[in-house]
Motif scaffolding. Structure first.
Motif, PDB file in Angstrom:
ATOM      1  N   ARG A   9       0.842  -1.201   0.000  1.00  0.00           N
ATOM      2  CA  ARG A   9       0.000   0.000   0.000  1.00  0.00           C
ATOM      3  C   ARG A   9       0.882   1.258   0.000  1.00  0.00           C
ATOM      4  NH1 ARG A   9      -5.096   0.519   2.529  1.00  0.00           N
ATOM      5  NH2 ARG A   9      -4.081   1.984   3.951  1.00  0.00           N
ATOM      6  N   THR A  10       1.131   1.765  -1.178  1.00  0.00           N
ATOM      7  CA  THR A  10       1.936   2.985  -1.332  1.00  0.00           C
ATOM      8  C   THR A  10       1.157   3.969  -2.193  1.00  0.00           C
ATOM      9  OG1 THR A  10       3.021   2.244  -3.362  1.00  0.00           O
ATOM     10  CG2 THR A  10       4.051   1.599  -1.264  1.00  0.00           C
ATOM     11  N   ARG A  11       1.678   5.180  -2.296  1.00  0.00           N
ATOM     12  CA  ARG A  11       1.051   6.146  -3.205  1.00  0.00           C
ATOM     13  C   ARG A  11       1.065   5.629  -4.635  1.00  0.00           C
ATOM     14  NH1 ARG A  11       3.919   9.496   0.285  1.00  0.00           N
ATOM     15  NH2 ARG A  11       5.720   9.488  -1.106  1.00  0.00           N
ATOM     16  N   MET A  12       2.135   4.909  -5.003  1.00  0.00           N
ATOM     17  CA  MET A  12       2.270   4.424  -6.371  1.00  0.00           C
ATOM     18  C   MET A  12       1.214   3.383  -6.727  1.00  0.00           C
ATOM     19  SD  MET A  12       5.685   2.819  -8.126  1.00  0.00           S
ATOM     20  CE  MET A  12       5.591   1.278  -7.207  1.00  0.00           C
ATOM     21  N   THR A  13       0.796   2.569  -5.752  1.00  0.00           N
ATOM     22  CA  THR A  13      -0.169   1.492  -6.019  1.00  0.00           C
ATOM     23  C   THR A  13      -1.592   1.876  -5.641  1.00  0.00           C
ATOM     24  OG1 THR A  13       0.201   0.485  -3.835  1.00  0.00           O
ATOM     25  CG2 THR A  13       1.614  -0.253  -5.649  1.00  0.00           C
ATOM     26  N   GLU A  14      -1.831   3.138  -5.340  1.00  0.00           N
ATOM     27  CA  GLU A  14      -3.148   3.568  -4.856  1.00  0.00           C
ATOM     28  C   GLU A  14      -4.258   3.250  -5.841  1.00  0.00           C
ATOM     29  OE1 GLU A  14      -5.212   7.471  -2.732  1.00  0.00           O
ATOM     30  OE2 GLU A  14      -3.212   7.612  -3.640  1.00  0.00           O
ATOM     31  N   GLN A  15      -3.937   3.241  -7.136  1.00  0.00           N
ATOM     32  CA  GLN A  15      -4.944   2.925  -8.144  1.00  0.00           C
ATOM     33  C   GLN A  15      -5.534   1.534  -7.944  1.00  0.00           C
ATOM     34  OE1 GLN A  15      -3.123   1.920 -12.124  1.00  0.00           O
ATOM     35  NE2 GLN A  15      -1.254   2.672 -11.135  1.00  0.00           N
ATOM     36  N   ILE A  16      -4.811   0.657  -7.261  1.00  0.00           N
ATOM     37  CA  ILE A  16      -5.300  -0.700  -7.012  1.00  0.00           C
ATOM     38  C   ILE A  16      -6.031  -0.783  -5.677  1.00  0.00           C
ATOM     39  CG2 ILE A  16      -4.628  -3.111  -6.694  1.00  0.00           C
ATOM     40  CD1 ILE A  16      -2.205  -2.543  -8.483  1.00  0.00           C
ATOM     41  N   TRP A  17      -5.368  -0.380  -4.595  1.00  0.00           N
ATOM     42  CA  TRP A  17      -5.949  -0.614  -3.268  1.00  0.00           C
ATOM     43  C   TRP A  17      -7.006   0.401  -2.865  1.00  0.00           C
ATOM     44  CZ3 TRP A  17      -5.142   3.439  -0.058  1.00  0.00           C
ATOM     45  CH2 TRP A  17      -3.977   4.198  -0.198  1.00  0.00           C
ATOM     46  N   SER A  18      -7.121   1.500  -3.606  1.00  0.00           N
ATOM     47  CA  SER A  18      -8.136   2.491  -3.252  1.00  0.00           C
ATOM     48  C   SER A  18      -9.535   2.081  -3.702  1.00  0.00           C
ATOM     49  CB  SER A  18      -7.785   3.854  -3.867  1.00  0.00           C
ATOM     50  OG  SER A  18      -7.784   3.775  -5.278  1.00  0.00           O
ATOM     51  N   LYS A  19      -9.633   1.076  -4.538  1.00  0.00           N
ATOM     52  CA  LYS A  19     -10.935   0.592  -5.021  1.00  0.00           C
ATOM     53  C   LYS A  19     -11.286  -0.692  -4.280  1.00  0.00           C
ATOM     54  CE  LYS A  19      -9.881   2.511  -9.568  1.00  0.00           C
ATOM     55  NZ  LYS A  19      -9.587   2.205 -10.990  1.00  0.00           N
ATOM     56  N   ASP A  20     -12.475  -0.739  -3.725  1.00  0.00           N
ATOM     57  CA  ASP A  20     -12.869  -1.854  -2.857  1.00  0.00           C
ATOM     58  C   ASP A  20     -12.721  -3.208  -3.546  1.00  0.00           C
ATOM     59  OD1 ASP A  20     -13.449  -0.077  -0.861  1.00  0.00           O
ATOM     60  OD2 ASP A  20     -15.622  -0.068  -1.203  1.00  0.00           O
ATOM     61  N   ALA A  21     -13.193  -3.327  -4.775  1.00  0.00           N
ATOM     62  CA  ALA A  21     -13.188  -4.620  -5.461  1.00  0.00           C
ATOM     63  C   ALA A  21     -11.773  -5.095  -5.749  1.00  0.00           C
ATOM     64  CB  ALA A  21     -13.989  -4.529  -6.755  1.00  0.00           C
ATOM     65  N   SER A  22     -10.934  -4.203  -6.282  1.00  0.00           N
ATOM     66  CA  SER A  22      -9.572  -4.615  -6.613  1.00  0.00           C
ATOM     67  C   SER A  22      -8.747  -4.845  -5.355  1.00  0.00           C
ATOM     68  CB  SER A  22      -8.893  -3.576  -7.516  1.00  0.00           C
ATOM     69  OG  SER A  22      -8.835  -2.313  -6.889  1.00  0.00           O
ATOM     70  N   ARG A  23      -9.011  -4.066  -4.301  1.00  0.00           N
ATOM     71  CA  ARG A  23      -8.293  -4.293  -3.043  1.00  0.00           C
ATOM     72  C   ARG A  23      -8.659  -5.652  -2.452  1.00  0.00           C
ATOM     73  NH1 ARG A  23     -10.134  -0.407  -0.390  1.00  0.00           N
ATOM     74  NH2 ARG A  23     -11.640  -1.524   0.911  1.00  0.00           N
ATOM     75  N   ALA A  24      -9.932  -5.981  -2.458  1.00  0.00           N
ATOM     76  CA  ALA A  24     -10.366  -7.263  -1.904  1.00  0.00           C
ATOM     77  C   ALA A  24      -9.780  -8.427  -2.689  1.00  0.00           C
ATOM     78  CB  ALA A  24     -11.890  -7.336  -1.894  1.00  0.00           C
ATOM     79  N   ALA A  25      -9.746  -8.294  -4.014  1.00  0.00           N
ATOM     80  CA  ALA A  25      -9.180  -9.356  -4.847  1.00  0.00           C
ATOM     81  C   ALA A  25      -7.694  -9.512  -4.571  1.00  0.00           C
ATOM     82  CB  ALA A  25      -9.426  -9.054  -6.320  1.00  0.00           C
ATOM     83  N   VAL A  63      -1.714 -14.143   3.948  1.00  0.00           N
ATOM     84  CA  VAL A  63      -1.947 -13.539   5.264  1.00  0.00           C
ATOM     85  C   VAL A  63      -3.183 -12.641   5.276  1.00  0.00           C
ATOM     86  CG1 VAL A  63       0.493 -13.642   5.867  1.00  0.00           C
ATOM     87  CG2 VAL A  63      -0.438 -11.565   4.825  1.00  0.00           C
ATOM     88  N   GLY A  64      -3.807 -12.451   4.113  1.00  0.00           N
ATOM     89  CA  GLY A  64      -5.077 -11.756   4.059  1.00  0.00           C
ATOM     90  C   GLY A  64      -5.000 -10.248   4.093  1.00  0.00           C
ATOM     91  N   ARG A  65      -3.845  -9.686   3.844  1.00  0.00           N
ATOM     92  CA  ARG A  65      -3.728  -8.229   3.787  1.00  0.00           C
ATOM     93  C   ARG A  65      -2.635  -7.846   2.806  1.00  0.00           C
ATOM     94  NH1 ARG A  65       0.752  -5.945   6.187  1.00  0.00           N
ATOM     95  NH2 ARG A  65       1.878  -7.157   7.771  1.00  0.00           N
ATOM     96  N   LEU A  66      -2.662  -6.597   2.393  1.00  0.00           N
ATOM     97  CA  LEU A  66      -1.597  -6.070   1.567  1.00  0.00           C
ATOM     98  C   LEU A  66      -0.426  -5.653   2.451  1.00  0.00           C
ATOM     99  CD1 LEU A  66      -3.645  -3.862  -0.928  1.00  0.00           C
ATOM    100  CD2 LEU A  66      -3.117  -6.304  -1.048  1.00  0.00           C
ATOM    101  N   GLY A  67       0.723  -5.505   1.848  1.00  0.00           N
ATOM    102  CA  GLY A  67       1.882  -5.065   2.599  1.00  0.00           C
ATOM    103  C   GLY A  67       1.804  -3.586   2.917  1.00  0.00           C
ATOM    104  N   GLU A  68       2.521  -3.186   3.941  1.00  0.00           N
ATOM    105  CA  GLU A  68       2.668  -1.782   4.303  1.00  0.00           C
ATOM    106  C   GLU A  68       4.124  -1.377   4.041  1.00  0.00           C
ATOM    107  OE1 GLU A  68       0.263   0.164   5.043  1.00  0.00           O
ATOM    108  OE2 GLU A  68      -1.297  -1.354   5.302  1.00  0.00           O
ATOM    109  N   PRO A  69       4.377  -0.103   3.786  1.00  0.00           N
ATOM    110  CA  PRO A  69       5.760   0.320   3.528  1.00  0.00           C
ATOM    111  C   PRO A  69       6.744  -0.140   4.595  1.00  0.00           C
ATOM    112  CG  PRO A  69       4.267   2.085   2.949  1.00  0.00           C
ATOM    113  CD  PRO A  69       3.421   1.013   3.589  1.00  0.00           C
TER     114      PRO A  69
END
Length: 252
Positions: free
Chosen positions: A182-198, A205-211
């Motif tokens: 989850r970075t500013r660069m990947t916001e186009q993916i994780w900012s949308k509920d459907a794409s983030r959930a996918a 581990v059921g979550r995205l990485g953090e910086p």
């Protein structure tokens, strides 16, 4: 107790992972220098950490070389460096233009080569540790990743070859291969509920990485107590590339 003798150059310090890395290294007691394209974020971070900063184009080999020299001069030498410069370009090959391809290689691979060259010129007499950033996509096939996967696979080859070349000088080269962070660069993916959930469902581990997940791995590879480690690629991806779960539920 921090290590006040450590001195690190963070290239790409204005990005999410670069900034998290710089903060973690500074918190450990290390001296840190920052380099990135000119931006308010770079200047704000430099002020926060009371660190020297250099406004450069990380894809220009000469400018990166100059940043290494300036950082070594201001910090009294360098014990390590990391390249956190990168981009995200998700297109199938038939929709990837020649400019897309060239930009992806320049930002991800040329910047990494520039860091290897700068580190070798500045640090080969004293030794130390260099960390580059690859990607889980470099070793495992993901759709629409042709250009970025090729660039990040090149980073792996660069890492292992540099590790072999400069091992006699006490200069180590390793890489980190993240999953989706989850970075500013990947916001186009994780900012949308459907794409983030996918995306979350793809990571065991059921979550995205953090910086800071990636910054922690970078700091570990840079640390002098891990000096018997070189030529390695540390995959930090929440199980994305190695683990498949049947369902997102806790075991009974």
């Amino acid at each position: 107790m921090g290590d006040s003798t450590a001195a690190y150059l963070v290239i790409g310090a204005s990005g999410s992972i670069g900034a998290a890395t710089a903060r973690r290294l500074a918190a450990s007691g290390a001296r840190v220098a920052l380099a990135a394209r000119s931006s308010d974020r770079l200047l704000e971070l430099a002020s926060e950490l009371d660190a020297p900063c250099f406004e450069i184009d990380p894809t220009e080999i000469g400018e990166v070389e100059e940043a290494f020299g300036a950082a070594a001069e201001q910090l009294g030498g360098l014990t390590g460096a990391v390249n956190c410069v990168g981009s995200l370009m998700l297109k199938p090959a038939h929709l990837t233009s020649a400019d897309d391809w060239a930009d992806t290689l320049r930002i991800n691979l040329t910047s990494a080569f520039a860091v290897v060259r700068g580190a070798a010129q500045t640090m080969r007499r004293s030794g130390g540790s260099v960390v580059l950033i690859s990607s889980a996509a470099a070793r495992h096939g993901f759709a629409n990743h042709e250009a970025i996967a090729a660039a990040k696979a090149g980073v792996i080859g660069l890492t292992t070859s540099a590790a072999a070349t400069y091992a006699p000088f006490g200069l180590r080269f390793n890489a980190v291969a993240p999953g989706l962070v989850r970075t500013r660069m990947t916001e186009q993916i994780w900012s949308k509920d459907a794409s983030r959930a996918a995306s979350e469902a793809m990571h065991a581990v059921g979550r995205l990485g953090e910086p800071d997940d990636i910054a922690s791995a970078i700091a570990w590879l840079l640390a002098p107590e891990n000096s018997w480690l070189t030529g390695e690629v540390l995959t930090v991806d929440g199980g994305l590339s190695t683990v498949r779960t049947a369902a997102r539920k806790k075991p009974s």
